[in-house]
Scaffold this motif. Structure first.
Motif, PDB file in Angstrom:
ATOM      1  N   HIS A 158      26.537 -40.643  -1.273  1.00  0.00           N
ATOM      2  CA  HIS A 158      27.512 -39.872  -1.588  1.00  0.00           C
ATOM      3  C   HIS A 158      27.187 -38.467  -1.210  1.00  0.00           C
ATOM      4  CE1 HIS A 158      30.012 -42.652  -3.885  1.00  0.00           C
ATOM      5  NE2 HIS A 158      28.869 -43.367  -4.362  1.00  0.00           N
ATOM      6  N   ASN A 159      26.059 -37.938  -1.346  1.00  0.00           N
ATOM      7  CA  ASN A 159      25.552 -36.787  -0.848  1.00  0.00           C
ATOM      8  C   ASN A 159      26.066 -36.573   0.700  1.00  0.00           C
ATOM      9  OD1 ASN A 159      24.799 -36.057  -3.344  1.00  0.00           O
ATOM     10  ND2 ASN A 159      22.497 -36.043  -2.962  1.00  0.00           N
ATOM     11  N   SER A 160      25.670 -37.598   1.418  1.00  0.00           N
ATOM     12  CA  SER A 160      25.775 -37.349   2.868  1.00  0.00           C
ATOM     13  C   SER A 160      27.338 -37.068   3.026  1.00  0.00           C
ATOM     14  CB  SER A 160      25.247 -38.635   3.714  1.00  0.00           C
ATOM     15  OG  SER A 160      25.888 -39.715   3.303  1.00  0.00           O
ATOM     16  N   ILE A 161      28.112 -37.810   2.443  1.00  0.00           N
ATOM     17  CA  ILE A 161      29.678 -37.737   2.645  1.00  0.00           C
ATOM     18  C   ILE A 161      29.963 -35.961   2.374  1.00  0.00           C
ATOM     19  CG2 ILE A 161      31.894 -38.235   1.916  1.00  0.00           C
ATOM     20  CD1 ILE A 161      30.655 -41.029   1.552  1.00  0.00           C
ATOM     21  N   LEU A 162      29.570 -35.685   1.071  1.00  0.00           N
ATOM     22  CA  LEU A 162      29.968 -34.425   0.672  1.00  0.00           C
ATOM     23  C   LEU A 162      29.176 -33.311   1.518  1.00  0.00           C
ATOM     24  CD1 LEU A 162      29.477 -34.841  -3.414  1.00  0.00           C
ATOM     25  CD2 LEU A 162      31.590 -34.510  -2.090  1.00  0.00           C
ATOM     26  N   ARG A 163      27.972 -33.330   1.917  1.00  0.00           N
ATOM     27  CA  ARG A 163      27.444 -32.242   2.910  1.00  0.00           C
ATOM     28  C   ARG A 163      27.923 -32.423   4.084  1.00  0.00           C
ATOM     29  NH1 ARG A 163      22.526 -30.178   1.175  1.00  0.00           N
ATOM     30  NH2 ARG A 163      21.318 -31.385  -0.461  1.00  0.00           N
ATOM     31  N   ASP A 164      28.339 -33.542   4.600  1.00  0.00           N
ATOM     32  CA  ASP A 164      28.968 -33.588   6.081  1.00  0.00           C
ATOM     33  C   ASP A 164      30.356 -33.042   6.103  1.00  0.00           C
ATOM     34  OD1 ASP A 164      29.186 -34.753   8.813  1.00  0.00           O
ATOM     35  OD2 ASP A 164      31.133 -35.798   8.187  1.00  0.00           O
ATOM     36  N   ARG A 165      31.120 -32.941   5.057  1.00  0.00           N
ATOM     37  CA  ARG A 165      32.522 -32.342   5.013  1.00  0.00           C
ATOM     38  C   ARG A 165      32.503 -31.055   4.266  1.00  0.00           C
ATOM     39  NH1 ARG A 165      36.797 -35.600   6.068  1.00  0.00           N
ATOM     40  NH2 ARG A 165      37.680 -33.433   6.235  1.00  0.00           N
ATOM     41  N   LEU A 166      31.571 -30.859   3.496  1.00  0.00           N
ATOM     42  CA  LEU A 166      31.523 -29.580   2.628  1.00  0.00           C
ATOM     43  C   LEU A 166      30.298 -28.726   2.588  1.00  0.00           C
ATOM     44  CD1 LEU A 166      33.858 -31.047  -0.198  1.00  0.00           C
ATOM     45  CD2 LEU A 166      34.665 -29.243   1.305  1.00  0.00           C
ATOM     46  N   GLY A 167      29.500 -28.834   3.521  1.00  0.00           N
ATOM     47  CA  GLY A 167      28.248 -28.217   3.580  1.00  0.00           C
ATOM     48  C   GLY A 167      28.271 -26.691   3.548  1.00  0.00           C
ATOM     49  N   TYR A 187      28.534 -25.721  -0.337  1.00  0.00           N
ATOM     50  CA  TYR A 187      27.282 -25.836  -0.888  1.00  0.00           C
ATOM     51  C   TYR A 187      26.524 -24.415  -0.576  1.00  0.00           C
ATOM     52  CZ  TYR A 187      28.940 -30.420  -2.454  1.00  0.00           C
ATOM     53  OH  TYR A 187      29.388 -31.361  -3.248  1.00  0.00           O
ATOM     54  N   THR A 188      26.473 -24.110   0.707  1.00  0.00           N
ATOM     55  CA  THR A 188      25.691 -23.007   1.108  1.00  0.00           C
ATOM     56  C   THR A 188      26.249 -21.892   0.406  1.00  0.00           C
ATOM     57  OG1 THR A 188      25.144 -24.153   3.392  1.00  0.00           O
ATOM     58  CG2 THR A 188      25.042 -21.668   3.063  1.00  0.00           C
ATOM     59  N   ILE A 202      25.719 -17.426  -3.854  1.00  0.00           N
ATOM     60  CA  ILE A 202      26.294 -16.695  -4.946  1.00  0.00           C
ATOM     61  C   ILE A 202      25.322 -16.901  -6.050  1.00  0.00           C
ATOM     62  CG2 ILE A 202      27.860 -18.352  -5.980  1.00  0.00           C
ATOM     63  CD1 ILE A 202      28.452 -14.589  -5.119  1.00  0.00           C
ATOM     64  N   LEU A 203      24.940 -18.111  -6.573  1.00  0.00           N
ATOM     65  CA  LEU A 203      24.142 -18.482  -7.587  1.00  0.00           C
ATOM     66  C   LEU A 203      22.885 -17.810  -7.590  1.00  0.00           C
ATOM     67  CD1 LEU A 203      24.964 -21.887  -8.801  1.00  0.00           C
ATOM     68  CD2 LEU A 203      25.681 -19.752  -9.839  1.00  0.00           C
ATOM     69  N   ILE A 261      17.450 -21.141  -5.102  1.00  0.00           N
ATOM     70  CA  ILE A 261      18.422 -22.227  -5.299  1.00  0.00           C
ATOM     71  C   ILE A 261      17.986 -23.497  -4.429  1.00  0.00           C
ATOM     72  CG2 ILE A 261      20.818 -23.083  -5.464  1.00  0.00           C
ATOM     73  CD1 ILE A 261      20.398 -21.094  -7.618  1.00  0.00           C
ATOM     74  N   THR A 262      17.903 -24.690  -4.739  1.00  0.00           N
ATOM     75  CA  THR A 262      17.958 -25.710  -4.357  1.00  0.00           C
ATOM     76  C   THR A 262      18.580 -26.972  -4.695  1.00  0.00           C
ATOM     77  OG1 THR A 262      16.177 -27.450  -3.012  1.00  0.00           O
ATOM     78  CG2 THR A 262      15.907 -26.655  -5.241  1.00  0.00           C
ATOM     79  N   TYR A 263      18.828 -27.930  -3.903  1.00  0.00           N
ATOM     80  CA  TYR A 263      19.734 -29.360  -4.316  1.00  0.00           C
ATOM     81  C   TYR A 263      18.548 -30.149  -4.125  1.00  0.00           C
ATOM     82  CZ  TYR A 263      24.030 -26.479  -3.842  1.00  0.00           C
ATOM     83  OH  TYR A 263      25.090 -25.580  -3.712  1.00  0.00           O
TER      84      TYR A 263
END
Length: 230
Positions: free
Chosen positions: A61-70, A73-74, A79-80, A88-90
Motif C-alpha cells: 500500500h505504501n508503494s502505491i501512495l508514494r508513487d502517486r503522492l510522494g 508526503y515530502t 512542514i512538520l 521527520i521520517t516514515y
C-alpha cells in the motif's frame, strides 16, 4: 490544544482529491453496509485484526501512495519538521499516513464515530527510554468536505485521567464533560496530541454527492526523530 497549519493550496487540494479518486480500486471498504473506506492501512483497524498482515501489506500500500503522492508526503514532512523542530521520517515497516473516505449516507449525520484516544504507537513500539509515549502527535489534513462542513469533537478529558477505562466507560465520562467542536478547512493540517478524548464530528444535512476525505496520521518521537505512520 489543536494547532492549524495551512499546508495545501486549493489547486494542490484538488490534485490530491483527483488522485484519491483515480486510486479508487485500492480503496478498502471498512464497513459492510456503509460507504466508509480507507486508502492505505490503518493501525487502529488492521493491527487488532491481523498484526502480521498489517506489516506484510504495508509495503504494498505504501508503494502505491508514494508513487502517486510522494510530493504530498515530502511537503507534510517538511512542514512538520519546521513546526516540531526535529527530523521527520516514515518508517519503512509501518503504513504511511493514509486517507479516511466517507461518502454521503444519512447515518453519518449521527454520532457514529468512536469516542477515543489515539494510541497506535503502542502497537509498534515498546516503552523504553528511547521513545516518548507522553507527547505523541496526531494530524488530519482535510482534502474534501461536505457542503455544510465537518470537523472534530474534542472533550476536556486527558489520557492520563482515563487510560484505564474501557470504551463504554470512556464514552460515559465524555458525556459528562465539556465538548468543543473544531471545524476543518480544506487544505489545512490540524495537529494535536491525540491524548484528549475526540471523535469525528457528525455531518450536518448531508447532500447527495457529499464526501469527507482526510489524510490521517500519527507520530511518536523515537531516538530524537519523529516517526510518522497510520
Amino acid at each position: 490544544m489543536l494547532t492549524q497549519i495551512e499546508l495545501l493550496t486549493e489547486e494542490e487540494s484538488r490534485k490530491v482529491y483527483q488522485t484519491v479518486h483515480e486510486l479508487k480500486e485500492n480503496w478498502i471498504q471498512r464497513h459492510p453496509l456503509l460507504p466508509f473506506y480507507t486508502l492505505g492501512l490503518a493501525s487502529y483497524i488492521d493491527v487488532p485484526q491481523d498484526k502480521p498482515g498489517y506489516y506484510k501489506q504495508a509495503k504494498y500500500h505504501n508503494s502505491i501512495l508514494r508513487d502517486r503522492l510522494g510530493w504530498l508526503y515530502t511537503k507534510l514532512a517538511n512542514i512538520l519538521e519546521e513546526h516540531l523542530q526535529a527530523p521527520i521520517t516514515y518508517p519503512e515497516n509501518l503504513a504511511l499516513p493514509g486517507f479516511h473516505i466517507f461518502l454521503s449516507h444519512p447515518v453519518f449525520t449521527q454520532p457514529v464515530g468512536s469516542i477515543h484516544f489515539d494510541k497506535s504507537y503502542m502497537f509498534h513500539w515498546e516503552p523504553t527510554k528511547d521513545v516518548d509515549f507522553s507527547h505523541p502527535i496526531s494530524f488530519t489534513l482535510t482534502i474534501s468536505l461536505p457542503k455544510n462542513g465537518g470537523g472534530l469533537n474534542v472533550w476536556d478529558v486527558e489520557f492520563a485521567e482515563a487510560k484505564q477505562l474501557n470504551n463504554s466507560d470512556l464514552e460515559k465520562l465524555a458525556h459528562q464533560c465539556h465538548k468543543t467542536f473544531y471545524p476543518y478547512q480544506v487544505g489545512s493540517l490540524v495537529l494535536h496530541s491525540g491524548h484528549a478524548i475526540h471523535q469525528i464530528a457528525p455531518a450536518t444535512n448531508l447532500q447527495p454527492g457529499d464526501e469527507r476525505i482526510t489524510l490521517q496520521g500519527h507520530g511518536v518521537r523515537y531516538q530524537n526523530c519523529w516517526q510518522l505512520h497510520w
